[in-house]
Design an enzyme around this catalytic site. Structure first.
Site, PDB file in Angstrom:
ATOM      1  N   CYS A   1      17.120  -2.158 -17.356  1.00  0.00           N
ATOM      2  CA  CYS A   1      18.451  -2.879 -17.887  1.00  0.00           C
ATOM      3  C   CYS A   1      18.233  -3.676 -19.089  1.00  0.00           C
ATOM      4  CB  CYS A   1      18.790  -3.556 -16.682  1.00  0.00           C
ATOM      5  SG  CYS A   1      20.190  -4.664 -16.811  1.00  0.00           S
TER       6      CYS A   1
ATOM      7  N   CYS B   1      22.146  -0.884 -24.141  1.00  0.00           N
ATOM      8  CA  CYS B   1      22.298  -0.780 -22.794  1.00  0.00           C
ATOM      9  C   CYS B   1      22.279   0.505 -22.000  1.00  0.00           C
ATOM     10  CB  CYS B   1      23.965  -1.293 -22.741  1.00  0.00           C
ATOM     11  SG  CYS B   1      24.370  -1.236 -20.772  1.00  0.00           S
TER      12      CYS B   1
END
Ligand code: DGL
Length: 262
Positions: A69, A179
């Site tokens: 992440c 992302c």
């Protein structure tokens, strides 16, 4: 065992690259969907979640953790490396390859607010992209679309269109997916940007780095039988299972899926 974590299903874009090259390895994937999205959260809040998750993963046998992440990497990787005695591999915003290879001199970056605010991103920008024009766009709402399994919907097209059109108008030839959720929107992004724009997904490079770290640990044996476990703190089990099933259609019935509360 390799532990991975993300605010939800996004980190599966990294797990799928690892699983492709090392299917016999053991993986424990942690989806923190009960606290998703991370993007608007403060650094302190994310560090707290990263701590809880890291302790869960280590407690369940993880010998290396991939922080799958970008937002969690930006907020917590230094803390994690300074406080736990195992290797951590984090996400790098893939600005470098985009800035090196651009022909138009303009690149786009789609990421969360937390990633753009992070020192890691600013440092990378300064180091590698000082000669390029960089169009930054917060992908507000995109994480939720992926979490809800709404990746090829009119809503996704509308939102992505709104975010990438100004980039196209500025003549970008690379769009960096900053992302880990966004690679699951790649098909829709591709439809909008056409073939002339390179979409940069850092997941394969991060998976290669994780493999390198694993090899450096010189483990004597690889597990004979792989086992993949996916845990989630949220209500996204259906989407999680469906996405894993798409990535590993022949194997996923033997995988373990579990809802947890921590
Ligand atoms: N997959 C996370 C990332 O790479 C999403 C962050 C969020 O939950 O907002 O940044």
């Amino acid at each position: 065992m390799i532990g991975l974590f993300d605010s939800g299903v996004g980190g599966l874009s990294v797990w799928r690259e690892l699983y492709k090259v090392l299917p016999q390895e053991k993986y424990l994937y942690f989806s923190d969907a009960g606290h998703c999205p991370y993007g608007p959260k403060s650094k302190e809040e994310i560090i707290l979640r990263a701590k809880t998750i890291t302790e869960y993963l280590i407690g369940n046998g993880a010998e290396i953790i991939v922080v799958a992440c970008n937002t969690a990497t930006a907020a917590s990787i230094e803390y994690l490396r300074g406080n736990y005695n195992i290797p951590f591999v984090g996400m790098e915003p893939a600005v470098k390859p985009a800035a090196i290879n651009t022909r138009t001199g303009a690149i786009g970056v789609l990421a969360t607010k937390g990633t753009f605010k992070g020192e890691l991103y600013l440092r990378t920008l300064h180091k590698f992209a000082s000669n390029a024009k960089v169009l930054e766009q917060v992908g507000e709402g995109l994480v939720e679309l992926v979490e809800n399994g709404e990746v090829e919907t009119p809503k996704a097209k509308e939102l992505i269109g709104r975010y990438v059109r100004p980039m196209l108008e500025a003549n970008v030839d690379h769009i960096v997916l900053g992302c880990t959720h966004y690679p699951f929107l790649e098909k829709t992004i591709r439809e909008i940007v056409g073939d002339g724009v390179e979409i940069v997904n850092p997941a394969p490079a991060i998976a290669r780095r994780a493999l390198q770290v694993l090899q450096e640990r010189k483990r004597s044996s690889v597990q004979e039988f792989g086992q993949n476990t996916f845990v989630t703190t949220g209500d996204n089990m259906e989407v999680l299972e469906a996405m894993v099933g798409e990535i590993a259609p022949d194997d996923y019935k033997g995988f373990v899926f579990r809802k947890i509360e921590i």
